[in-house]
Design an enzyme around this catalytic site. Sequence first.
Site, PDB file in Angstrom:
ATOM      1  N   HIS A   1      11.302  -1.788  10.013  1.00 25.31           N
ATOM      2  CA  HIS A   1      10.662  -1.004   8.916  1.00 25.31           C
ATOM      3  C   HIS A   1      11.840  -1.429   7.888  1.00 25.31           C
ATOM      4  O   HIS A   1      12.967  -1.523   8.167  1.00 25.31           O
ATOM      5  CB  HIS A   1      10.486   0.287   8.817  1.00 25.31           C
ATOM      6  CG  HIS A   1       9.845   0.987   7.791  1.00 25.31           C
ATOM      7  ND1 HIS A   1      10.370   1.278   6.684  1.00 25.31           N
ATOM      8  CD2 HIS A   1       8.441   1.421   7.804  1.00 25.31           C
ATOM      9  CE1 HIS A   1       9.428   1.940   5.638  1.00 25.31           C
ATOM     10  NE2 HIS A   1       8.366   1.766   6.465  1.00 25.31           N
TER      11      HIS A   1
ATOM     12  N   ASP B   1       2.726   2.649  12.627  1.00 26.65           N
ATOM     13  CA  ASP B   1       1.503   2.079  12.816  1.00 26.65           C
ATOM     14  C   ASP B   1       1.162   1.734  14.485  1.00 26.65           C
ATOM     15  O   ASP B   1       0.465   1.279  14.770  1.00 26.65           O
ATOM     16  CB  ASP B   1       1.364   0.733  12.148  1.00 26.65           C
ATOM     17  CG  ASP B   1       0.880   0.925  10.734  1.00 26.65           C
ATOM     18  OD1 ASP B   1       0.220   1.634  10.409  1.00 26.65           O
ATOM     19  OD2 ASP B   1       1.626   0.359   9.811  1.00 26.65           O
TER      20      ASP B   1
HETATM   21  N1  ACO Z   1       9.876  -8.180  15.703  1.00 29.36           N
HETATM   22  C1  ACO Z   1      10.704  -9.068  16.099  1.00 29.36           C
HETATM   23  N2  ACO Z   1      11.681  -9.183  14.862  1.00 29.36           N
HETATM   24  C2  ACO Z   1      11.732  -8.702  13.842  1.00 29.36           C
HETATM   25  C3  ACO Z   1      10.581  -7.538  13.845  1.00 29.36           C
HETATM   26  C4  ACO Z   1       9.481  -7.504  14.548  1.00 29.36           C
HETATM   27  N3  ACO Z   1       8.626  -6.517  14.403  1.00 29.36           N
HETATM   28  N4  ACO Z   1      10.882  -6.871  12.325  1.00 29.36           N
HETATM   29  C5  ACO Z   1      12.184  -7.445  11.782  1.00 29.36           C
HETATM   30  N5  ACO Z   1      12.445  -8.444  12.831  1.00 29.36           N
HETATM   31  C6  ACO Z   1      13.834  -9.044  12.619  1.00 29.36           C
HETATM   32  C7  ACO Z   1      13.685 -10.236  11.749  1.00 29.36           C
HETATM   33  O1  ACO Z   1      13.317 -11.343  12.355  1.00 29.36           O
HETATM   34  C8  ACO Z   1      14.911 -10.359  11.023  1.00 29.36           C
HETATM   35  O2  ACO Z   1      16.062 -10.998  11.735  1.00 29.36           O
HETATM   36  P1  ACO Z   1      17.037 -11.843  11.281  1.00 29.36           P
HETATM   37  O3  ACO Z   1      17.956 -11.034  10.701  1.00 29.36           O
HETATM   38  O4  ACO Z   1      17.692 -12.583  12.549  1.00 29.36           O
HETATM   39  O5  ACO Z   1      16.551 -12.853  10.289  1.00 29.36           O
HETATM   40  C9  ACO Z   1      15.586  -8.698  11.079  1.00 29.36           C
HETATM   41  O6  ACO Z   1      14.808  -8.233  12.235  1.00 29.36           O
HETATM   42  C10 ACO Z   1      15.308  -8.104   9.653  1.00 29.36           C
HETATM   43  O7  ACO Z   1      13.826  -8.188   9.402  1.00 29.36           O
HETATM   44  P2  ACO Z   1      13.387  -8.467   7.979  1.00 29.36           P
HETATM   45  O8  ACO Z   1      12.000  -9.238   8.064  1.00 29.36           O
HETATM   46  O9  ACO Z   1      14.356  -9.059   7.031  1.00 29.36           O
HETATM   47  O10 ACO Z   1      13.165  -6.801   7.407  1.00 29.36           O
HETATM   48  P3  ACO Z   1      12.174  -6.478   6.402  1.00 29.36           P
HETATM   49  O11 ACO Z   1      12.696  -5.031   5.826  1.00 29.36           O
HETATM   50  O12 ACO Z   1      11.881  -7.775   5.199  1.00 29.36           O
HETATM   51  O13 ACO Z   1      11.006  -6.238   6.940  1.00 29.36           O
HETATM   52  C11 ACO Z   1       8.871  -5.592   8.214  1.00 29.36           C
HETATM   53  C12 ACO Z   1      10.241  -5.210   7.489  1.00 29.36           C
HETATM   54  C13 ACO Z   1       8.257  -6.398   7.224  1.00 29.36           C
HETATM   55  C14 ACO Z   1       8.278  -4.038   8.238  1.00 29.36           C
HETATM   56  C15 ACO Z   1       9.100  -6.012   9.570  1.00 29.36           C
HETATM   57  O14 ACO Z   1       9.868  -5.401  10.539  1.00 29.36           O
HETATM   58  C16 ACO Z   1       7.671  -6.407  10.178  1.00 29.36           C
HETATM   59  O15 ACO Z   1       7.348  -7.556   9.913  1.00 29.36           O
HETATM   60  N6  ACO Z   1       7.216  -5.661  11.199  1.00 29.36           N
HETATM   61  C17 ACO Z   1       6.135  -6.050  11.867  1.00 29.36           C
HETATM   62  C18 ACO Z   1       5.055  -5.625  10.981  1.00 29.36           C
HETATM   63  C19 ACO Z   1       4.714  -4.062  10.774  1.00 29.36           C
HETATM   64  O16 ACO Z   1       4.859  -3.437  11.848  1.00 29.36           O
HETATM   65  N7  ACO Z   1       4.704  -3.592   9.735  1.00 29.36           N
HETATM   66  C20 ACO Z   1       4.357  -2.028   9.454  1.00 29.36           C
HETATM   67  C21 ACO Z   1       5.670  -1.671   8.419  1.00 29.36           C
HETATM   68  S1  ACO Z   1       5.407  -0.044   8.409  1.00 29.36           S
HETATM   69  C22 ACO Z   1       4.019   0.195   7.077  1.00 29.36           C
HETATM   70  O17 ACO Z   1       3.947  -0.610   6.119  1.00 29.36           O
HETATM   71  C23 ACO Z   1       3.300   1.545   7.230  1.00 29.36           C
END
Ligand code: ACO
Length: 444
Positions: A321, A379
Amino acid sequence: MEPKTTMPGHAPVRQVGTVTVTDDTTGRTFKLPLLEGATGPRTIDIRKLYAESGYFTFDPGFTSTASCESAITYIDGDEGVLLHRGYPIQDLAEHCDYLEVCYLLLNGELPDAQQKADFERTITYHTMVHEQLIRFYSGFRRDAHPMAVMCGVAGALSAFYHDSTDFTNPVHRMITSHRLIAKIPTMAAMAYKYSVGQPFMYPRNDLGYAENFLYMTFATPFEPYKVNPTLAKALDKILILHADHEQNASTSTVRLAGSSHANPFACIASGITALWGPAHGGANEAVLKMLEEIGSADRIPEFVKRAKDKNDPFRLMGFGHRVYKNYDPRAKIMRELCYEVLGELGIKDEPLLDIAMKLEKIALEDEYFVEKKLYPNVDFYSGIILKAMGFPTSMFTVLFALARTVGWISQWKEMIEDPQQKIGRPRQLYTGATPRSVVPLAQR
Ligand code: ACO
């Protein structure tokens, strides 16, 4: 120091000092006001930075930018805290129903008994949609994704309720808010009915909000349908957990659309489109698809490995998140609800729940997820509950949109009522071609 700004009903924003920024290349320094709200990180006020220095700030994805002043929702992502108007989400889920939370978000305070009864009556008597709106549905293919239908139909509301779209009129703003909260469940249930080829069910004024939605979704005109009270209560809680979440992508979209003084129904349609993506509200649908794809617990390590692989775009859906770097407090409640609902429905062995539990355990112990503070989000468990209730996966994000409508419209209303409100117009760090002359076609 003197309060910088104070909106009615908001704690004062105080300037507590200044931050000095130095441009090492020229030696120029700029003093920027340092602000403090009711709680949360101190905020550097850069509003005059461009006028005074000629510099922009760069923050793609708005990871460090407070886009507005708001008194609705507060999140402490490190501690896993979520407050609506100061009340913890756990307390609201335990002691209130969804319409009380709607009243709270919209009006700033929980209703007393009379206000609650009046609000329920108002919402109940706005649940019907204009008969002409029903025709919109038949314009869609039967296999259209219900979120596509919702984007279209929510936008179409703008064409039906001209009597309440004067955004400068507080009475109009409130009527529009009531209409949206009341009609969205009717429209969502119709999107489902259309997709399965069943007749639309009109709302029933003797039913509660969640009950009515379950009735309009699952009842048919041919036989009596009794809504299961435990499921109605569980759904009501799910709606509370999704009601608002500060300046997330869809809410910011609603605010940005509304900042141009666009019609509020159209603004909500823009929120629905932003919510649809799998990185946001579409994640609940994506979680279930992922659990189905994993198929059995012995394949979990393979998927966890993929999620950690930089060269693989796969991510564990329902994990991570932008704000929570701790267990999402909503996910904890959702997990308990999941057991409650499966128990009520007599589902003893749900393979997807089994996979979800094992996946959660493995991921929470894995160094990659621990280090990046990736925890289950709201979720992760909601899809399993909604599936058990009988909703197809394509309806999961629709339910999210239904619940979030109150958050969107409350935030829209707050923005319109903010005396500092301006059209949202970010700037950019330009990386394209510098000025050049067009070469006539014959010479290219
Ligand atoms: N699985 C694996 N790796 C992940 C995940 C995941 N679900 N989420 C983040 N990471 C990693 C990224 O690859 C990144 O790695 P790095 O630093 O080596 O590049 C690091 O963790 C940080 O992630 P970001 O994408 O930069 O974080 P951001 O805050 O931009 O994204 C998000 C947050 C979009 C929710 C992301 O965690 C994700 O895509 N999760 C899966 C989708 C999801 O469950 N979305 C629902 C969110 S809650 C909602 O809207 C109700």
